[in-house]
Design a protein around this motif. Structure first.
Motif, PDB file in Angstrom:
ATOM      1  N   VAL A   7       0.849  -1.187   0.000  1.00 44.15           N
ATOM      2  CA  VAL A   7       0.000   0.000   0.000  1.00 44.15           C
ATOM      3  C   VAL A   7       0.889   1.242   0.000  1.00 44.15           C
ATOM      4  O   VAL A   7       1.782   1.376   0.840  1.00 44.15           O
ATOM      5  N   ARG A   8       0.636   2.129  -0.949  1.00 42.21           N
ATOM      6  CA  ARG A   8       1.397   3.375  -1.057  1.00 42.21           C
ATOM      7  C   ARG A   8       0.420   4.551  -1.022  1.00 42.21           C
ATOM      8  O   ARG A   8      -0.690   4.453  -1.534  1.00 42.21           O
ATOM      9  N   ILE A   9       0.851   5.633  -0.417  1.00 40.45           N
ATOM     10  CA  ILE A   9       0.037   6.845  -0.364  1.00 40.45           C
ATOM     11  C   ILE A   9       0.442   7.755  -1.514  1.00 40.45           C
ATOM     12  O   ILE A   9       1.605   8.112  -1.659  1.00 40.45           O
ATOM     13  N   LEU A  10      -0.539   8.066  -2.357  1.00 41.77           N
ATOM     14  CA  LEU A  10      -0.293   8.921  -3.510  1.00 41.77           C
ATOM     15  C   LEU A  10      -0.894  10.299  -3.253  1.00 41.77           C
ATOM     16  O   LEU A  10      -2.077  10.422  -2.924  1.00 41.77           O
ATOM     17  N   HIS A  11      -0.078  11.338  -3.380  1.00 43.62           N
ATOM     18  CA  HIS A  11      -0.538  12.718  -3.250  1.00 43.62           C
ATOM     19  C   HIS A  11      -0.687  13.311  -4.646  1.00 43.62           C
ATOM     20  O   HIS A  11       0.184  13.136  -5.507  1.00 43.62           O
ATOM     21  N   ASN A  69      -7.228  26.880  -9.637  1.00 44.52           N
ATOM     22  CA  ASN A  69      -7.771  26.444  -8.352  1.00 44.52           C
ATOM     23  C   ASN A  69      -7.530  24.942  -8.211  1.00 44.52           C
ATOM     24  O   ASN A  69      -8.191  24.129  -8.849  1.00 44.52           O
ATOM     25  N   TYR A  70      -6.539  24.591  -7.381  1.00 42.79           N
ATOM     26  CA  TYR A  70      -6.161  23.199  -7.187  1.00 42.79           C
ATOM     27  C   TYR A  70      -6.327  22.821  -5.722  1.00 42.79           C
ATOM     28  O   TYR A  70      -6.123  23.641  -4.823  1.00 42.79           O
ATOM     29  N   GLU A  71      -6.664  21.575  -5.519  1.00 41.62           N
ATOM     30  CA  GLU A  71      -6.841  21.067  -4.158  1.00 41.62           C
ATOM     31  C   GLU A  71      -5.935  19.855  -3.962  1.00 41.62           C
ATOM     32  O   GLU A  71      -5.934  18.930  -4.782  1.00 41.62           O
ATOM     33  N   LEU A  72      -5.141  19.840  -2.888  1.00 39.65           N
ATOM     34  CA  LEU A  72      -4.239  18.732  -2.620  1.00 39.65           C
ATOM     35  C   LEU A  72      -5.034  17.555  -2.057  1.00 39.65           C
ATOM     36  O   LEU A  72      -5.755  17.706  -1.076  1.00 39.65           O
ATOM     37  N   ARG A  73      -4.918  16.407  -2.686  1.00 36.50           N
ATOM     38  CA  ARG A  73      -5.614  15.203  -2.258  1.00 36.50           C
ATOM     39  C   ARG A  73      -4.623  14.066  -2.035  1.00 36.50           C
ATOM     40  O   ARG A  73      -3.496  14.090  -2.551  1.00 36.50           O
ATOM     41  N   SER A  74      -5.054  13.057  -1.319  1.00 35.34           N
ATOM     42  CA  SER A  74      -4.254  11.855  -1.088  1.00 35.34           C
ATOM     43  C   SER A  74      -5.157  10.644  -1.188  1.00 35.34           C
ATOM     44  O   SER A  74      -6.356  10.718  -0.878  1.00 35.34           O
ATOM     45  N   CYS A  75      -4.593   9.539  -1.631  1.00 38.57           N
ATOM     46  CA  CYS A  75      -5.355   8.281  -1.645  1.00 38.57           C
ATOM     47  C   CYS A  75      -4.381   7.112  -1.513  1.00 38.57           C
ATOM     48  O   CYS A  75      -3.186   7.235  -1.809  1.00 38.57           O
ATOM     49  N   ALA A  76      -4.901   6.008  -1.037  1.00 39.37           N
ATOM     50  CA  ALA A  76      -4.097   4.795  -0.903  1.00 39.37           C
ATOM     51  C   ALA A  76      -4.125   4.028  -2.224  1.00 39.37           C
ATOM     52  O   ALA A  76      -5.193   3.770  -2.781  1.00 39.37           O
ATOM     53  N   VAL A  77      -2.949   3.687  -2.725  1.00 33.48           N
ATOM     54  CA  VAL A  77      -2.827   2.917  -3.960  1.00 33.48           C
ATOM     55  C   VAL A  77      -2.273   1.538  -3.603  1.00 33.48           C
ATOM     56  O   VAL A  77      -1.234   1.443  -2.945  1.00 33.48           O
ATOM     57  N   TYR A 119       9.187 -18.507 -15.908  1.00 41.21           N
ATOM     58  CA  TYR A 119       8.814 -17.516 -14.898  1.00 41.21           C
ATOM     59  C   TYR A 119       7.883 -16.462 -15.490  1.00 41.21           C
ATOM     60  O   TYR A 119       8.096 -15.986 -16.601  1.00 41.21           O
ATOM     61  N   LEU A 120       6.870 -16.093 -14.714  1.00 43.11           N
ATOM     62  CA  LEU A 120       5.946 -15.045 -15.117  1.00 43.11           C
ATOM     63  C   LEU A 120       5.717 -14.122 -13.923  1.00 43.11           C
ATOM     64  O   LEU A 120       5.331 -14.576 -12.845  1.00 43.11           O
ATOM     65  N   ARG A 121       5.983 -12.831 -14.127  1.00 43.81           N
ATOM     66  CA  ARG A 121       5.752 -11.837 -13.081  1.00 43.81           C
ATOM     67  C   ARG A 121       4.704 -10.844 -13.567  1.00 43.81           C
ATOM     68  O   ARG A 121       4.808 -10.319 -14.684  1.00 43.81           O
ATOM     69  N   MET A 122       3.707 -10.607 -12.740  1.00 41.09           N
ATOM     70  CA  MET A 122       2.643  -9.662 -13.087  1.00 41.09           C
ATOM     71  C   MET A 122       2.525  -8.611 -11.988  1.00 41.09           C
ATOM     72  O   MET A 122       2.636  -8.924 -10.803  1.00 41.09           O
ATOM     73  N   GLU A 123       2.317  -7.373 -12.402  1.00 38.93           N
ATOM     74  CA  GLU A 123       2.130  -6.269 -11.451  1.00 38.93           C
ATOM     75  C   GLU A 123       0.960  -5.420 -11.934  1.00 38.93           C
ATOM     76  O   GLU A 123       0.887  -5.069 -13.112  1.00 38.93           O
ATOM     77  N   TRP A 124       0.048  -5.111 -11.021  1.00 39.16           N
ATOM     78  CA  TRP A 124      -1.126  -4.327 -11.424  1.00 39.16           C
ATOM     79  C   TRP A 124      -1.606  -3.457 -10.262  1.00 39.16           C
ATOM     80  O   TRP A 124      -1.307  -3.716  -9.101  1.00 39.16           O
ATOM     81  N   VAL A 125      -2.358  -2.429 -10.629  1.00 36.76           N
ATOM     82  CA  VAL A 125      -2.865  -1.456  -9.652  1.00 36.76           C
ATOM     83  C   VAL A 125      -4.328  -1.152  -9.983  1.00 36.76           C
ATOM     84  O   VAL A 125      -4.602  -0.449 -10.961  1.00 36.76           O
ATOM     85  N   PRO A 126      -5.276  -1.693  -9.230  1.00 34.73           N
ATOM     86  CA  PRO A 126      -6.678  -1.293  -9.448  1.00 34.73           C
ATOM     87  C   PRO A 126      -6.844   0.193  -9.154  1.00 34.73           C
ATOM     88  O   PRO A 126      -6.242   0.725  -8.227  1.00 34.73           O
ATOM     89  N   ARG A 127      -7.652   0.873  -9.934  1.00 36.77           N
ATOM     90  CA  ARG A 127      -7.816   2.320  -9.745  1.00 36.77           C
ATOM     91  C   ARG A 127      -8.718   2.614  -8.550  1.00 36.77           C
ATOM     92  O   ARG A 127      -9.873   2.191  -8.523  1.00 36.77           O
ATOM     93  N   PRO A 128      -8.203   3.370  -7.545  1.00 37.14           N
ATOM     94  CA  PRO A 128      -9.061   3.798  -6.433  1.00 37.14           C
ATOM     95  C   PRO A 128     -10.152   4.736  -6.949  1.00 37.14           C
ATOM     96  O   PRO A 128      -9.922   5.511  -7.880  1.00 37.14           O
ATOM     97  N   GLU A 129     -11.324   4.685  -6.361  1.00 40.01           N
ATOM     98  CA  GLU A 129     -12.438   5.518  -6.826  1.00 40.01           C
ATOM     99  C   GLU A 129     -12.108   7.006  -6.754  1.00 40.01           C
ATOM    100  O   GLU A 129     -12.560   7.790  -7.585  1.00 40.01           O
ATOM    101  N   GLU A 130     -11.312   7.397  -5.744  1.00 41.61           N
ATOM    102  CA  GLU A 130     -11.026   8.819  -5.567  1.00 41.61           C
ATOM    103  C   GLU A 130      -9.918   9.323  -6.478  1.00 41.61           C
ATOM    104  O   GLU A 130      -9.638  10.531  -6.516  1.00 41.61           O
ATOM    105  N   LEU A 131      -9.266   8.430  -7.235  1.00 45.11           N
ATOM    106  CA  LEU A 131      -8.196   8.842  -8.150  1.00 45.11           C
ATOM    107  C   LEU A 131      -8.774   9.021  -9.549  1.00 45.11           C
ATOM    108  O   LEU A 131      -9.269   8.067 -10.155  1.00 45.11           O
ATOM    109  N   PRO A 132      -8.730  10.250 -10.116  1.00 40.19           N
ATOM    110  CA  PRO A 132      -9.265  10.481 -11.466  1.00 40.19           C
ATOM    111  C   PRO A 132      -8.573   9.601 -12.511  1.00 40.19           C
ATOM    112  O   PRO A 132      -7.381   9.281 -12.376  1.00 40.19           O
TER     113      PRO A 132
END
Length: 279
Positions: free
Chosen positions: A132-136, A145-153, A195-208
């Motif tokens: 789990v990583r925190i993305l700002h 007009n920008y707003e600073l947001r954070s979400c868990a990725v 060998y097979l390596r897979m890496e993926w990131v489901p999109r959090p709802e709060e991340l555009p």
């Protein structure tokens, strides 16, 4: 641009030219309808609408690499494969899609015989993990007009090893990455076909979506073959539990049996590592 073809009996004449996934084959109606209860039999007896490509060839949106062996089987009623044939998983998948049951039976006999003995014995190991990583990020609310947001990725990784390269090829055909409206198949590690390596990131709802794509994140999906035309469905893999569930389905379908579960043998789907064996 493909157009639906009117498949009345007068429009089907020998010889028949087929474009299967970009590979063009010429054959006869007798060959294509040899198994009338198959998908091909339904297509070429007018039960299922057909497509044509720009050159007038009948078009089937499937992998064309092994279709030649399907045609050869329908012509001769015999499975004649080269000694170094390495696409058995793909051939089985395509035979299952077209629902050619005698061919599926022949493939099973082939795999159980001397040709398939080496391929049958195998060990398969699958590990999955999540970080789990925190993305700002800046969310634009208006001009200047920008707003600073954070979400868990959640970054998921899966490492798969199998002594059978054919199983790894089958997994590459079953899983796929989806990113920026593109679908890509995972590939074995360079120089390591087992060998097979897979890496993926489901999109959090709060991340555009645009920021998700900007960070080059990608989703992992799994494709389930269907007996209905044009009904191949893919579903996303949102977590390690779903990934392990899919690995169980695939491994058991490939003839493996579960050998060990880590860390808790009583909780298979929430495990981090599964080991399968096939004799």
């Amino acid at each position: 641009m493909l157009n639906l073809n009117n498949t009345d009996s007068n429009s089907l004449q020998d010889p028949v030219s087929l474009n299967v996934g970009g590979e063009v084959y010429t054959t006869t109606l007798d060959t294509l309808t040899r198994c009338r209860d198959s998908m091909l039999g339904a297509m070429f007896t007018g039960q299922i609408p057909l497509l044509r490509d720009r050159r007038g060839n009948f078009f089937i949106d499937r992998d064309g690499k092994v279709f030649r062996y399907i045609l050869n089987y329908l012509r001769s009623n015999s499975l004649d494969l080269p000694d170094d044939f390495k696409e058995m998983a793909l051939l089985k998948r395509e035979a299952d899609f077209f629902q050619i049951r005698p061919l599926l039976d022949e493939i099973r006999h082939y795999e159980l015989g001397p040709h398939g003995a080496a391929r049958r014995s195998a060990v398969l190991n699958a590990d999955a993990d999540c970080q789990v990583r925190i993305l700002h990020f800046n969310l634009k609310r208006g001009p200047e007009n920008y707003e600073l947001r954070s979400c868990a990725v959640r970054v998921y990784t899966a490492n798969v090893f199998c002594t059978s390269c054919a199983v790894i090829e089958s997994l590459c055909a079953r899983f796929s990455y989806r990113a920026q409206e593109k679908v890509l198949a995972p590939q074995p590690s360079q120089g390591k076909p087992n060998y097979l390596r897979m890496e993926w990131v489901p999109r959090p709802e709060e991340l555009p979506q645009d920021l998700y794509e900007k960070h080059r994140y990608q989703e992992l999906t799994v494709t389930s073959s269907s007996r209905l035309p044009d009904a191949s469905a893919s579903s996303g893999i949102p977590d390690t539990r779903t990934f392990m569930e899919e690995m169980l389905k695939i491994a058991l379908a490939e003839g493996f049996r579960l050998d060990s579960v880590f860390p808790d043998p009583s909780d298979i789907l929430n495990s981090r590592s599964l080991r399968f064996v096939r004799y």
